[in-house]
Design an enzyme around this catalytic site. Structure first.
Site, PDB file in Angstrom:
ATOM      1  N   CYS A  11       0.860  -1.188   0.000  1.00 42.51           N
ATOM      2  CA  CYS A  11       0.000   0.000   0.000  1.00 42.51           C
ATOM      3  C   CYS A  11       0.893   1.233   0.000  1.00 42.51           C
ATOM      4  O   CYS A  11       2.069   1.150  -0.374  1.00 42.51           O
ATOM      5  CB  CYS A  11      -0.991  -0.022   1.165  1.00 42.51           C
ATOM      6  N   ASN A  14       2.220   1.442   4.309  1.00 42.47           N
ATOM      7  CA  ASN A  14       2.544   0.165   4.983  1.00 42.47           C
ATOM      8  C   ASN A  14       2.284   0.258   6.481  1.00 42.47           C
ATOM      9  O   ASN A  14       3.020  -0.302   7.291  1.00 42.47           O
ATOM     10  CB  ASN A  14       3.995  -0.273   4.709  1.00 42.47           C
ATOM     11  N   CYS A  16      -1.532   0.792   7.364  1.00 42.12           N
ATOM     12  CA  CYS A  16      -2.976   0.502   7.483  1.00 42.12           C
ATOM     13  C   CYS A  16      -3.378  -0.763   6.708  1.00 42.12           C
ATOM     14  O   CYS A  16      -3.696  -1.795   7.296  1.00 42.12           O
ATOM     15  CB  CYS A  16      -3.808   1.685   6.984  1.00 42.12           C
ATOM     16  N   ARG A  17      -3.386  -0.656   5.378  1.00 41.72           N
ATOM     17  CA  ARG A  17      -3.991  -1.733   4.592  1.00 41.72           C
ATOM     18  C   ARG A  17      -3.081  -2.926   4.374  1.00 41.72           C
ATOM     19  O   ARG A  17      -3.511  -4.076   4.545  1.00 41.72           O
ATOM     20  CB  ARG A  17      -4.431  -1.185   3.217  1.00 41.72           C
ATOM     21  N   SER A  18      -1.819  -2.690   3.983  1.00 41.13           N
ATOM     22  CA  SER A  18      -0.974  -3.855   3.644  1.00 41.13           C
ATOM     23  C   SER A  18      -0.565  -4.683   4.871  1.00 41.13           C
ATOM     24  O   SER A  18      -0.496  -5.918   4.752  1.00 41.13           O
ATOM     25  CB  SER A  18       0.230  -3.471   2.777  1.00 41.13           C
ATOM     26  N   ASP A 129      -8.343   3.913   0.860  1.00 41.56           N
ATOM     27  CA  ASP A 129      -7.368   4.341   1.861  1.00 41.56           C
ATOM     28  C   ASP A 129      -8.134   4.864   3.082  1.00 41.56           C
ATOM     29  O   ASP A 129      -8.856   5.849   2.991  1.00 41.56           O
ATOM     30  CB  ASP A 129      -6.515   5.453   1.240  1.00 41.56           C
TER      31      ASP A 129
END
Ligand code: 4NP
Length: 163
Positions: A11, A14, A16-18, A129
């Site tokens: 993401c 690195n 939140c999402r990944s 995001d």
């Protein structure tokens, strides 16, 4: 002994999402008893949060669902695009960043995908995001990540005959 299948989630920050996708995917791999067959990691295209722990909101949302986030933020490197079998972008902006780097690591294009290739969406195909949104955004992101990672794992298991 066959080599493990390596999967890198990417993401922007690195945090939140990944890291969430990495932890969710690892959880599913473990549930299927396949932990010895995989190397799983995550990285960010920006490097803005290098060394930082995962975002507290992502951590709290995942924990409520029994998943622990781990690791520290690191920046995506061109070498990642040569070593990982699957490079999985959370959104189109990440994908563009990866492909810009992949240009320097010739031949890497085939390994790069967006996560929602495995969760055909009614919208733009991005994992949104959640960084500047409210806490509900993290639940929404986790719903998408759980669906997509389950389908991605099914795909890899079939492609590599791991079942
Ligand atoms: P991620 O979220 O890419 O899912 O880790 C973000 C984290 C930080 C920022 C943006 C998105 N930021 O602007 O610092």
């Amino acid at each position: 002994m066959t080599l493990p299948v390596s999967v890198l989630f990417v993401c922007l920050g690195n945090i939140c999402r990944s890291p969430l996708a990495e932890a969710v995917f690892r959880h599913m791999v473990r549930q299927r008893g396949l932990e010895d067959r995989f190397v799983i990691d995550s990285a960010g295209t920006s490097g803005w949060h290098t060394g930082a722990a995962p975002d507290e909101r992502s951590t709290a949302t995942a924990r409520r669902r029994g998943i622990e986030l781990a690791g520290r933020s690191r920046k995506l490197m061109a070498a990642d695009l040569e070593t990982f079998d699957y490079v999985i972008a959370m959104d189109t902006e990440n994908l563009d960043g990866i492909l810009a780097l992949a240009g320097k690591a010739g031949g890497a294009r085939a390994r790069v995908h967006r996560l929602r290739e495995w969760d055909p969406p009614p919208d733009d195909g991005d994992v949104p995001d959640p960084y500047y949104g409210g806490p509900r955004g993290f639940d929404h992101v986790q719903d998408i990540v759980e669906r997509s990672c389950a389908a991605l794992l099914d795909h890899i298991v079939a492609e590599h005959g791991l079942a």
